[in-house]
Design a protein around this motif. Structure first.
Motif, PDB file in Angstrom:
ATOM      1  N   ARG A  72     -12.627   0.690  -3.069  1.00 31.92           N
ATOM      2  CA  ARG A  72     -11.630  -0.239  -3.583  1.00 31.92           C
ATOM      3  C   ARG A  72     -10.980   0.336  -4.828  1.00 31.92           C
ATOM      4  O   ARG A  72     -11.572   1.130  -5.554  1.00 31.92           O
ATOM      5  CB  ARG A  72     -12.256  -1.601  -3.881  1.00 31.92           C
ATOM      6  CG  ARG A  72     -13.261  -1.619  -5.006  1.00 31.92           C
ATOM      7  CD  ARG A  72     -13.998  -2.968  -5.071  1.00 31.92           C
ATOM      8  NE  ARG A  72     -13.072  -4.059  -5.374  1.00 31.92           N
ATOM      9  CZ  ARG A  72     -13.360  -5.356  -5.132  1.00 31.92           C
ATOM     10  NH1 ARG A  72     -14.521  -5.681  -4.577  1.00 31.92           N
ATOM     11  NH2 ARG A  72     -12.497  -6.284  -5.454  1.00 31.92           N
ATOM     12  N   ASN A  74      -9.252  -1.562  -7.864  1.00 31.26           N
ATOM     13  CA  ASN A  74      -8.926  -2.867  -8.446  1.00 31.26           C
ATOM     14  C   ASN A  74      -7.585  -2.860  -9.166  1.00 31.26           C
ATOM     15  O   ASN A  74      -6.944  -3.899  -9.292  1.00 31.26           O
ATOM     16  CB  ASN A  74     -10.038  -3.321  -9.376  1.00 31.26           C
ATOM     17  CG  ASN A  74     -11.283  -3.753  -8.608  1.00 31.26           C
ATOM     18  OD1 ASN A  74     -11.226  -4.019  -7.403  1.00 31.26           O
ATOM     19  ND2 ASN A  74     -12.413  -3.815  -9.299  1.00 31.26           N
ATOM     20  N   VAL A  79      -8.475  -2.716  -1.007  1.00 31.66           N
ATOM     21  CA  VAL A  79      -9.739  -2.192  -0.499  1.00 31.66           C
ATOM     22  C   VAL A  79      -9.424  -1.330   0.718  1.00 31.66           C
ATOM     23  O   VAL A  79      -8.462  -1.606   1.449  1.00 31.66           O
ATOM     24  CB  VAL A  79     -10.721  -3.330  -0.149  1.00 31.66           C
ATOM     25  CG1 VAL A  79     -10.200  -4.209   0.982  1.00 31.66           C
ATOM     26  CG2 VAL A  79     -12.096  -2.779   0.186  1.00 31.66           C
TER      27      VAL A  79
END
Length: 121
Positions: A72, A74, A79
């Motif tokens: 992933r 962020n 993801v």
């Protein structure tokens, strides 16, 4: 509620690779653990992989361990599922999900619409 959009599916040959992406609508994406599930025709939706909110922990179904990698970003609210050495039995609609870390479908409260992966022999 977070909205999820998968992409990256397609038609490939056995042994090929694909990378699926799942983009989330919210900046609170980093609050969620994320999972990938898949559903083949006539079968139940099954767990594939999961990752904690920080990315520090991952978990895989035995059927994909060593071939698939979940990750992933962020900062990008995204993801990924890197799928290598694909097999015909990997053919399914792949769904990403947001929620609590785990392999149970009930742990996840938000789901994407799915992306088709077809692996020919």
């Amino acid at each position: 509620q977070v909205q999820l959009v998968e992409s990256g599916g397609g038609f490939v040959q056995a042994g090929d690779s694909l990378r699926l992406s799942c983009a989330a609508s919210e900046r609170t994406f980093s609050n969620y653990a994320m999972g990938w599930f898949r559903q083949a025709p006539g079968k139940e939706r099954e767990f594939v992989a999961a990752i904690t909110w920080s990315g520090a922990r991952t978990y895989y179904a035995d059927s994909v361990k060593g071939r698939f990698t979940i990750s992933r970003d962020n900062a990008k609210n995204t993801v990924y599922l890197q799928m290598n050495s694909l097999k015909p039995e990997d053919t399914a609609v792949y769904y990403c999900a947001a929620g609590r870390y785990g392999m149970d479908r009930g742990a996840y409260s938000a789901w994407g619409q799915g992306t088709q992966v077809t692996v020919s022999s």
